[in-house]
Design a protein around this motif. Structure first.
Motif, short mmCIF file in Angstrom:
data_model
loop_
_atom_site.label_atom_id
_atom_site.label_comp_id
_atom_site.label_asym_id
_atom_site.label_seq_id
_atom_site.Cartn_x
_atom_site.Cartn_y
_atom_site.Cartn_z
N ARG A 55 0.84 -1.21 0.00
CA ARG A 55 0.00 0.00 0.00
C ARG A 55 0.87 1.25 0.00
N LEU A 56 1.96 1.18 0.77
CA LEU A 56 2.86 2.34 0.82
C LEU A 56 3.50 2.59 -0.54
N LYS A 57 3.89 1.49 -1.21
CA LYS A 57 4.46 1.64 -2.54
C LYS A 57 3.44 2.24 -3.50
N ASP A 58 2.18 1.75 -3.41
CA ASP A 58 1.14 2.31 -4.27
C ASP A 58 0.91 3.78 -3.97
N GLU A 59 0.94 4.11 -2.65
CA GLU A 59 0.74 5.50 -2.26
C GLU A 59 1.88 6.38 -2.78
N ILE A 60 3.11 5.86 -2.66
CA ILE A 60 4.26 6.62 -3.16
C ILE A 60 4.16 6.81 -4.67
#
Length: 279
Positions: free
Chosen positions: A167-172
């Motif tokens: 999710r963090l990668k997607d958010e980034i």
């Protein structure tokens, strides 16, 4: 008469050794057994009887009698290990379950044995011990269950962390796309501002500049005709200059309005747009 001093001392030493062994076995709560392999007769100490839930007696037992107390699922394993120890004149070691005779309770036992005598290359006597290892097995099982629970929690937490990382990668990645879009928008705004500046510059040059040049030329003509008698020609020149100045004022007003209309600050965007469309 025969001197038996040495024999008596040996008997005393043997009794003392046997007593020390008995105390050691009782302290360790171990059952001791002695198996005459040739005659297939087994002798047990009192603790061995107690572990099996029996009352001690002086009768000899057969090996098969002891095997009858072993849990059916473990019996073949113990039998095979005893047979191998006898055939190889070696040692025996096994963990197995027994069913107590008094209450039918299931207990874990650990057994050790070794061939002590051989006749003509064959095992003749085996001696060993047996002790209750139920508590250790229960502790091991609890540790195993705790370990499995810990592993399960670790896997669950690892999965949660992996999902959070994704999710963090997607958010980034989303933020990166937004940043790229913002930069693109800023570029378009700057481009639009530059185009608007060029348009206003052309307006000033083509509109206001031309009208000012016309006013200057008219003034020059009046200056040249200053000494001549006034008449209809001079009046016409003044009227033309007045019209040009009026057009110039309107053009300047319109240009200023397009740069920043006052209605936008005082009346809002909707009213300003309405006035612009009406004009």
């Amino acid at each position: 008469a025969t001197d038996i001093e040495n024999m008596k001392r040996a008997e005393v030493a043997l009794r003392q050794s046997e007593e020390r062994l008995r105390i050691a076995l009782e302290s360790a709560e171990m059952g001791a057994w002695d198996w005459d392999v040739v005659e297939n007769e087994v002798m047990w100490n009192d603790r061995h009887y107690y572990l099996l839930g029996l009352q001690p007696d002086e009768r000899t037992k057969k090996a098969e009698y002891f095997l009858g107390f072993i849990h059916p699922e473990d019996r073949s394993t113990v039998t095979e290990k005893l047979r191998a120890a006898v055939e190889n004149q070696g040692s025996f070691q096994a963990e197995f379950r027994i069913v107590r005779a008094d209450n039918g309770g299931l207990r874990w036992m650990t057994g050790y044995g070794r061939v002590m005598e051989s006749v003509e290359g064959k095992s003749a006597r085996m001696t060993g011990v047996m002790f209750d290892s139920t508590q250790r097995k229960l502790t091991e099982e609890e540790l195993r269950l705790a370990h499995d629970e810990l592993e399960s929690r670790v896997r669950l937490r690892t999965g949660e962390l992996s999902e959070a990382l994704e999710r963090l990668k997607d958010e980034i990645a989303g933020r990166k796309e937004l940043e790229e879009a913002r930069l693109e928008l800023l570029k378009r705004i700057v481009t639009t501002q530059e185009e608007e500046r060029r348009r206003i510059s052309r307006e000033l040059h083509d509109n206001l500049g031309q009208h000012m040049v016309a006013v200057k030329l008219g003034l020059d003509r009046l200056e040249a005709n200053r000494g001549e008698p006034s008449g209809a020609k001079s009046t016409a020149s003044f009227d033309q200059l007045r019209q040009l100045v009026g057009v110039l004022i309107k053009a300047a007003h319109r240009q200023a309005w397009e740069l920043r209309p006052a209605e936008l600050d005082h009346l809002g965007l909707e009213t300003a747009v309405k006035h612009y469309l009406k004009d």
